[in-house]
Design an enzyme around this catalytic site. Structure first.
Site, PDB file in Angstrom:
ATOM      1  N   HIS A 177      -7.040  71.269   9.582  1.00  0.00           N
ATOM      2  CA  HIS A 177      -8.311  70.522   9.685  1.00  0.00           C
ATOM      3  C   HIS A 177      -9.481  71.448  10.045  1.00  0.00           C
ATOM      4  O   HIS A 177     -10.385  71.066  10.785  1.00  0.00           O
ATOM      5  CB  HIS A 177      -8.220  69.400  10.734  1.00  0.00           C
ATOM      6  N   ASN A 208      -5.988  59.860   9.843  1.00  0.00           N
ATOM      7  CA  ASN A 208      -6.105  60.464   8.508  1.00  0.00           C
ATOM      8  C   ASN A 208      -6.536  59.395   7.509  1.00  0.00           C
ATOM      9  O   ASN A 208      -6.553  58.207   7.836  1.00  0.00           O
ATOM     10  CB  ASN A 208      -4.750  61.038   8.062  1.00  0.00           C
ATOM     11  N   HIS A 232      -7.611  64.543  20.719  1.00  0.00           N
ATOM     12  CA  HIS A 232      -6.225  64.562  21.190  1.00  0.00           C
ATOM     13  C   HIS A 232      -5.694  63.117  21.210  1.00  0.00           C
ATOM     14  O   HIS A 232      -6.277  62.277  21.905  1.00  0.00           O
ATOM     15  CB  HIS A 232      -6.201  65.150  22.600  1.00  0.00           C
ATOM     16  N   TYR A 254      -2.027  69.059  20.672  1.00  0.00           N
ATOM     17  CA  TYR A 254      -3.495  69.122  20.585  1.00  0.00           C
ATOM     18  C   TYR A 254      -4.118  69.908  21.739  1.00  0.00           C
ATOM     19  O   TYR A 254      -4.997  70.733  21.531  1.00  0.00           O
ATOM     20  CB  TYR A 254      -4.090  67.708  20.452  1.00  0.00           C
TER      21      TYR A 254
HETATM   22 FE1  HDE Z   1      -2.923  66.684  13.687  1.00  0.00          FE
HETATM   23  N1  HDE Z   1      -3.405  68.438  14.569  1.00  0.00           N
HETATM   24  N2  HDE Z   1      -0.969  67.102  13.928  1.00  0.00           N
HETATM   25  N3  HDE Z   1      -2.400  65.036  12.634  1.00  0.00           N
HETATM   26  N4  HDE Z   1      -4.821  66.280  13.360  1.00  0.00           N
HETATM   27  C1  HDE Z   1      -4.637  68.934  14.713  1.00  0.00           C
HETATM   28  O1  HDE Z   1      -5.463  69.862  16.685  1.00  0.00           O
HETATM   29  C2  HDE Z   1      -0.495  68.014  14.771  1.00  0.00           C
HETATM   30  C3  HDE Z   1      -1.136  64.607  12.364  1.00  0.00           C
HETATM   31  C4  HDE Z   1      -5.344  65.146  12.846  1.00  0.00           C
HETATM   32  O2  HDE Z   1     -11.384  66.839  13.704  1.00  0.00           O
HETATM   33  C5  HDE Z   1      -4.672  70.167  15.557  1.00  0.00           C
HETATM   34  O3  HDE Z   1      -7.525  70.263  17.486  1.00  0.00           O
HETATM   35  C6  HDE Z   1       0.942  67.933  14.814  1.00  0.00           C
HETATM   36  C7  HDE Z   1      -1.149  63.244  11.926  1.00  0.00           C
HETATM   37  C8  HDE Z   1      -6.773  65.266  12.708  1.00  0.00           C
HETATM   38  O4  HDE Z   1     -10.840  68.194  15.333  1.00  0.00           O
HETATM   39  C9  HDE Z   1      -3.219  70.354  15.974  1.00  0.00           C
HETATM   40  C10 HDE Z   1       1.277  66.951  13.924  1.00  0.00           C
HETATM   41  C11 HDE Z   1      -2.469  62.878  11.946  1.00  0.00           C
HETATM   42  C12 HDE Z   1      -7.093  66.527  13.202  1.00  0.00           C
HETATM   43  C13 HDE Z   1      -2.547  69.175  15.294  1.00  0.00           C
HETATM   44  C14 HDE Z   1       0.071  66.420  13.388  1.00  0.00           C
HETATM   45  C15 HDE Z   1      -3.224  63.998  12.383  1.00  0.00           C
HETATM   46  C16 HDE Z   1      -5.853  67.140  13.610  1.00  0.00           C
HETATM   47  C17 HDE Z   1      -5.360  71.340  14.947  1.00  0.00           C
HETATM   48  C18 HDE Z   1       2.642  66.476  13.485  1.00  0.00           C
HETATM   49  C19 HDE Z   1      -3.081  61.537  11.542  1.00  0.00           C
HETATM   50  C20 HDE Z   1      -8.462  67.163  13.263  1.00  0.00           C
HETATM   51  C21 HDE Z   1      -6.685  71.471  15.643  1.00  0.00           C
HETATM   52  C22 HDE Z   1       3.503  66.157  14.391  1.00  0.00           C
HETATM   53  C23 HDE Z   1      -2.723  60.445  12.391  1.00  0.00           C
HETATM   54  C24 HDE Z   1      -9.174  66.765  14.528  1.00  0.00           C
HETATM   55  C25 HDE Z   1      -6.651  70.496  16.689  1.00  0.00           C
HETATM   56  C26 HDE Z   1     -10.576  67.306  14.517  1.00  0.00           C
HETATM   57  C27 HDE Z   1      -5.754  68.405  14.184  1.00  0.00           C
HETATM   58  C28 HDE Z   1      -1.240  68.929  15.452  1.00  0.00           C
HETATM   59  C29 HDE Z   1       0.053  65.408  12.410  1.00  0.00           C
HETATM   60  C30 HDE Z   1      -4.650  63.953  12.488  1.00  0.00           C
HETATM   61  C31 HDE Z   1      -2.602  71.672  15.606  1.00  0.00           C
HETATM   62  C32 HDE Z   1       1.840  68.796  15.631  1.00  0.00           C
HETATM   63  C33 HDE Z   1       0.061  62.390  11.567  1.00  0.00           C
HETATM   64  C34 HDE Z   1      -7.735  64.221  12.155  1.00  0.00           C
HETATM   65  O5  HDE Z   1      -3.060  70.258  17.354  1.00  0.00           O
END
Ligand code: HDE
Length: 684
Positions: free
Chosen positions: A76, A149, A340, A363
């Site tokens: 992202h 998402n 988060h 997060y």
């Molecule tokens: Fe994320 N995701 N994600 N994700 N995600 C991040 O956090 C993660 C997942 C989502 O505009 C990271 O700050 C794991 C689903 C958005 O700043 C990180 C798993 C959904 C954003 C992270 C998922 C999301 C992130 C990277 C699987 C929808 C951007 C930077 C288990 C419900 C937020 C950060 C923004 C960002 C981890 C799966 C949505 C790496 C481990 C499912 C919208 O922490």
């Protein structure tokens, strides 16, 4: 005509004006507050001599510059955000004690960041990808983040696999190619060997993967959360954002061209529409399942690769999000915001969804390196609006100056302050779910069916949507070099639908599949974009026009389109002013060089009086592109002649005229979004 022009111009002239400030009393200083006497010349020993070490001003300016970048988000990375507010429609106290949902009309300030997932910070806005849709609610009980998402499911069931999917979909590590796309070997190799991804990949190959605008995307919290009410009763809940303008996408050929013509396409759209006062809105919906019904479905409600069909679990609309203010500074706000899913308020709790459980760790962990340390909650965009008190201290970039010697809990020196709050005082108490079990690394058998819902999704698609899915598979898997991986993908998706797999197998030169598809016949009309809201509001029309245009008719038509909520830009062979037949003037927004057909929702072809081959050629190119992308096209006078020349007049979504009836017909054609029943002949 001047009123409408103003609407368009606001994004250019007035925006710049607002930044002009009277700074005559403010002098430039160093970061220490020392007034600076010279900012462009280094301190040197003589006019042609070396720079001196003691030039602290040079060193401060350069050091700050050298450290301007922070690591981009690992996923992202490319995002765009805006401020807004959430307004509750009714009290949800029956389900949750969350105060921001407690009474009708209650308003809560918000900050929403949209993003792509795979591409780097400077990549295009419009690859085929999942989009992030993260909202921070600054509630009176602390910040609540709904980190969503634009598709309701995910690739994997257990967070443990997240590094694998992300490594596979990102550019390949040996040469960092390709950028912002799944169309390469490692992603499809991963997919074929991790078949729980089938449902998400079907959605990704659908038109949802290339949204026209952030404003026309749905949002889904994906993971199953809990609502907990004042009596401590819990319900399972999934969150939805429903855009008031409906769910709409571009076509793939268009997406690829937009990526070159304007890689900022989606962010530009959001920014401009907010500046124009066309504030985008989404309604918040919740699907609620009683605890007793946890096992009443043919999938596991804790499995993030499954959505809850709306026909089975209705979406209850509970409030509305409005985005009404662009950020003042991209870095300070959009880049530094830290979301988060673990930022919750009383009344919202977690389920045991193993994907969510892993997210709850990830997060904060990622912010520690990205924002350098544990104090990122003190950055203005991340600060909650209610005061916070605790004994946490120090660390990188600490802003707060805590007073006094006591920084520990259970103390007598400071009357035991700060004290934890009881539940009645608003203290967060975790839902007392009974949990027992052996320590195992094993997936529940209820998570095993990877294809039934992917098939349900396929069943729900209109013929055009299915064609687009087949084309998308043909493109993406067709880019894979390994024939073995291609064949594995064909076999995998034959488990969903044999016709689908056979169709793209033919296009990519693979063998027809040996597997037969899922026998599921159920569908969910709610997931088809064919059934979405259709409106002409805020659609952007490119008006192709030149000197000698029929100004009485055109003035009225542009007024009419504006009155119907349509935005337009004037395009001609050159920039500057144009003159109509009776002397009316029109300012050109773009020459053919500074814009492109793919950047508009519709075209209105007017032309002008005299013959002009170059204008004609450019107008023809614009029209042919729009026609090929199924876009609405309107024409008046010479414009209608041009459409007739290419036998476009009379095709679905192509209208001509010079009166109010034409305005109405054109508006209706624009509201339809695209005219899929149009016959496209390749030489057009
Ligand atoms: Fe994320 N995701 N994600 N994700 N995600 C991040 O956090 C993660 C997942 C989502 O505009 C990271 O700050 C794991 C689903 C958005 O700043 C990180 C798993 C959904 C954003 C992270 C998922 C999301 C992130 C990277 C699987 C929808 C951007 C930077 C288990 C419900 C937020 C950060 C923004 C960002 C981890 C799966 C949505 C790496 C481990 C499912 C919208 O922490």
């Amino acid at each position: 005509m001047s009123d409408e022009k103003k609407v368009n111009e606001k994004t250019k002239q007035e925006q710049l004006e607002q930044y002009k400030v009277d700074d005559s009393n403010k002098k430039m200083t160093t970061n220490q507050g020392l007034k600076v006497s010279e900012d462009e010349l280094s301190l040197t020993a003589g006019e042609r001599g070396p720079t001196l070490m003691e030039d602290f001003h040079f060193r401060e300016k350069m050091t700050h510059f050298d450290n301007e970048r922070i690591p981009e988000r690992v996923v992202h990375a490319r995002g765009f955000a805006a401020h807004g507010y959430f307004e509750a429609y009714e009290s949800m106290e029956q389900y949750t004690k969350a105060k921001f949902l407690s009474e009708p009309g209650k308003k809560t300030p918000t900050f929403t960041r949209f993003s792509t997932v795979v591409g780097q910070r400077g990549s295009t806005d419009i690859p085929r990808d999942v989009r992030g849709f993260a909202t921070k609610f600054y509630t009176e009980e602390g910040n609540y983040d709904l980190v969503a998402n634009n598709m309701p499911i995910f690739f994997i069931q257990d967070a443990m696999k997240f590094p694998d999917i992300v490594h596979a979909i990102k550019p390949e590590p040996h040469n960092e190619i390709p950028q912002a796309t799944a169309a390469h070997d490692t992603f499809w190799d991963w997919a074929a060997n991790n078949q729980e991804s089938a449902n998400q990949i079907m959605w990704l190959m659908s038109d949802r993967g290339i949204p026209k605008s952030f404003r026309t995307m749905e949002g889904f919290g994906i993971n199953t959360f809990r609502f907990v009410n004042g009596e401590g009763k819990s319900h399972f809940v999934k969150f939805h954002w429903k855009p008031k303008l409906g769910v709409h996408s571009v076509v793939w050929d268009e997406a690829q061209k937009i990526s070159g013509k304007n890689p900022d396409f989606n962010r530009q759209d959001l920014y401009d529409q907010i500046e124009m006062g066309n504030f985008p809105e989404w309604e918040l919906g919740v699907q609620v399942i009683e605890e007793k019904d946890e096992f009443a479905f043919d999938f596991d409600i804790l499995d993030a690769t499954k959505f809850w069909p709306e026909e089975d679990v209705p979406v209850k609309i509970v409030g509305k999000l409005t985005l009404n203010r662009n950020v003042d500074n991209f870095f300070s706000e959009t880049e530094q915001v830290a979301f988060h899913p673990g930022h919750v308020v009383p009344g919202i709790d977690f389920s045991n969804d193993p994907l969510l459980q892993g997210r709850l760790f990830s997060y904060t962990d990622t912010q520690l390196i990205r924002l350098m340390g544990p104090n990122f909650h003190e950055i203005p965009i991340n600060r909650s609006v209610c005061p916070f008190h605790n004994n946490q201290r120090e660390g990188y970039h600490r802003q707060t100056i805590n007073k006094g010697p006591v920084a520990y809990h259970n103390n007598s020196l400071s009357n035991n302050h700060p004290k934890p709050a009881t539940e009645a005082e608003g203290g967060y108490v975790h839902y007392e779910e009974k949990v027992e079990g052996r320590k195992i690394r094993r997936r529940s058998a209820s998570f095993e069916d990877h294809f039934s819902q992917a098939k349900l999704f396929w069943n729900s698609m209109s013929p055009v949507e299915r064609k687009h899915i087949i084309d998308a598979f043909s493109f993406e898997v067709g880019k894979v070099k390994s024939m073995n991986v291609r064949q594995q993908v064909v076999e995998m998706f034959a488990n969903v639908d044999t016709e689908l797999a056979t169709a793209f197998a033919t296009n990519i030169g693979s063998q027809p599949p040996s597997t037969t598809g899922s026998s599921v016949t159920k569908s969910s009309p709610a997931v088809s974009m064919a059934n979405t809201v259709k409106t002409a509001l805020t659609r952007k029309v490119g008006v192709i026009i030149k000197d000698g245009f029929n100004d009485t008719a055109v003035t009225d038509i542009l007024h009419g389109l504006h009155a119907n909520g349509i935005v337009y830009e004037i395009i001609s062979g050159r920039q500057g002013m144009l003159k109509g037949t009776s002397g009316k003037e029109l300012m050109v927004d773009h020459s053919f060089i500074t814009t492109d057909s793919v950047l508009y929702d519709a075209l209105y072809i007017v032309g002008g009086s005299d013959e002009d081959d170059e204008f004609q050629q450019n107008a023809t190119y614009f029209v042919k592109e729009a026609f090929k992308h199924y876009k609405p096209i309107g024409a008046t006078g010479a414009g209608a002649k041009l459409l007739d020349e290419y036998s476009m007049l009379g095709s679905p979504g192509v209208v001509s005229g010079n009166d109010q009836k034409f305005v109405n017909e054109f508006t209706e054609a624009i509201a339809a979004h695209r005219h899929w029943d149009r016959v496209i002949v390749t030489d057009k």
